[in-house]
Design a protein around this motif. Sequence first.
Motif, short mmCIF file in Angstrom:
data_model
loop_
_atom_site.label_atom_id
_atom_site.label_comp_id
_atom_site.label_asym_id
_atom_site.label_seq_id
_atom_site.Cartn_x
_atom_site.Cartn_y
_atom_site.Cartn_z
N LEU A 193 -25.90 9.87 83.99
CA LEU A 193 -25.64 9.91 85.42
C LEU A 193 -24.28 10.59 85.64
O LEU A 193 -23.31 10.25 84.96
CB LEU A 193 -25.62 8.49 85.99
N ALA A 194 -24.23 11.56 86.55
CA ALA A 194 -22.98 12.26 86.85
C ALA A 194 -22.64 12.07 88.32
O ALA A 194 -23.52 12.14 89.19
CB ALA A 194 -23.09 13.75 86.52
N GLY A 200 -11.20 14.99 92.28
CA GLY A 200 -11.57 16.21 91.59
C GLY A 200 -12.16 16.01 90.21
O GLY A 200 -12.29 16.98 89.45
N GLN A 201 -12.56 14.80 89.86
CA GLN A 201 -13.13 14.54 88.55
C GLN A 201 -14.64 14.38 88.65
O GLN A 201 -15.18 13.98 89.68
CB GLN A 201 -12.52 13.29 87.93
N ILE A 202 -15.31 14.70 87.52
CA ILE A 202 -16.75 14.45 87.38
C ILE A 202 -16.90 13.38 86.30
O ILE A 202 -16.51 13.59 85.14
CB ILE A 202 -17.51 15.72 86.99
N HIS A 203 -17.45 12.25 86.66
CA HIS A 203 -17.62 11.13 85.74
C HIS A 203 -19.06 11.09 85.24
O HIS A 203 -20.01 11.22 86.03
CB HIS A 203 -17.28 9.80 86.42
N PHE A 204 -19.24 10.88 83.94
CA PHE A 204 -20.55 10.80 83.32
C PHE A 204 -20.76 9.39 82.79
O PHE A 204 -19.94 8.87 82.02
CB PHE A 204 -20.66 11.81 82.18
N TRP A 205 -21.87 8.77 83.24
CA TRP A 205 -22.16 7.38 82.90
C TRP A 205 -23.47 7.29 82.11
O TRP A 205 -24.39 8.11 82.31
CB TRP A 205 -22.29 6.53 84.16
#
Length: 519
Positions: A193-194, A200-205
């Motif tokens: 999941l992104a 300004g960050q993209i978090h990946f779960w």
Amino acid sequence: NRVSNSQQYVYILKFHLSTFLLTEVKVYCSCSQVWTVSSGFCFVTFSEHTNAVTALHFMAGNHCLLSASLDGTVRAWDLFRYRNFRTFVTPTPKQFVSLASDQSGEVICAGTLDSFEIFVWSMKTGRLLDVLSGHEGPVHGLIFSPTNAILASSSWDKTVRLWDLFEGRGGVEKFDHTHDVLTVVYRPDGKQLACSTLDGQIHFWDPLQGLEMYAIEGRRDIAGGRLMTDRRSAANSTAGKCFTTLCYSADGSYILAGGNSKYICMYDVADQVLLRRFQITHNLSLDGVLDFLNSRNMTEAGPLDLIDDDRSDGEEGVDKQTQNKLAYDLPGSKPNHGRPVIRTKCLRIAPTGRSWAAATTEGVLVYSMDESFMFDPTDLDIDVTPEAVDAALRDYQPKRALILSLRLNEDTLIRKCIITVAPADIPAVASSVPYKYLQRLIEALAELMENCPHLEFILHWCQELCKAHGHYIQQNSRNLLPALKSLQKAVTRLHQDLADTCSSNEYSLRYLCSTINKK
């Protein structure tokens, strides 16, 4: 595709799964337009919404389009009969800003801007099934997992929530962030999941384990030009340095990200590195394109373009001041000063992974790895349409029809115009073709040579074209070389096929003649 100073367009995109239809929504026009990507033409417009259209979704069967709007309705459109066959509403009016449907197409979900709720309807009956509460901010992102019935939602309350709509009520899990979450997407395999946040960050779960895998810092990558109202340089400004739309590739190996910037960033997901930045425009009439502003246009009162220099003592000045005051007095309204800001509202990648589209202030941009997919009109005008080509053919104007089709640069129309020219008119039509269209016409003749049964007719076209433009072809042979090679290849292959056929027929005729002589 141009945006005027008085009206700004925002777009939402969705790719059709089978025929690659692209949907463009002009928000302030409150209408949905469906386009054929291969030709670039709109074939249907749905205008039943009475307010801004904010989200779109193609159903799994590919024959239905859903649209959500600020008018408080979610509408289902039949792409066969071009009509609104179902409308989903709520007991009290709400403003919908996000939309999703499960893989079966039986459940429709929409997120709201004002009540921070998610409404769930049945597609078959149109009944409201459930209302999911828990978010404390506008729900701007909704997406179902590709592998199960888990719904992911993102909100300005700095959380991403997972909901199980069938086996349990309420949120399954909550992922907390330090800043507002702007959008959320699932990887095509459903195992990642992104989401993008305001910093300004993209978090990946990992949605199965509920753990954050890694994050991409994209503030420097998305940083665009300087706005007219900025008093700082683009590098030191904090405005707009975040991603508002994300899209995974078909295989999930990279992700596209865009926002309020002139750049679209492509990241490698596994290594978290920037692969490429696409600059979507060089149009200096849009705000946010220039990296450095002219300091001579800056005054103590602000930029010269934003200063109202109309006389306030005249009637026109008084009327304008009154209109501006009324505009400021209205809740949520603000007069439009200056130029429209360049931004990317939505990104979508085709299911094949060979092309992707971006909805921007400059228009809908389609990028492709296949040259045949590209729609590249030449010298296009408002009067150059497929209808104008058909009208010229009906009036027996082969010259006009052929030139219009070449300007449109659509294969089917060019082939149609070539075939409909009478053999006696080929010399006149061939000599009237402008030099800049010769390469496109030679390419079309090469394609017809391989697929059209009228071999003598096409060879007659090639002969007359060489007679009329032989000098130009000889002088520009380097530029025309690819098209000429394609034509030569087609002629050579047909010559070999015909030579074999003629040789076989010659031997058969000799045998028959010898048999008759013996008898």
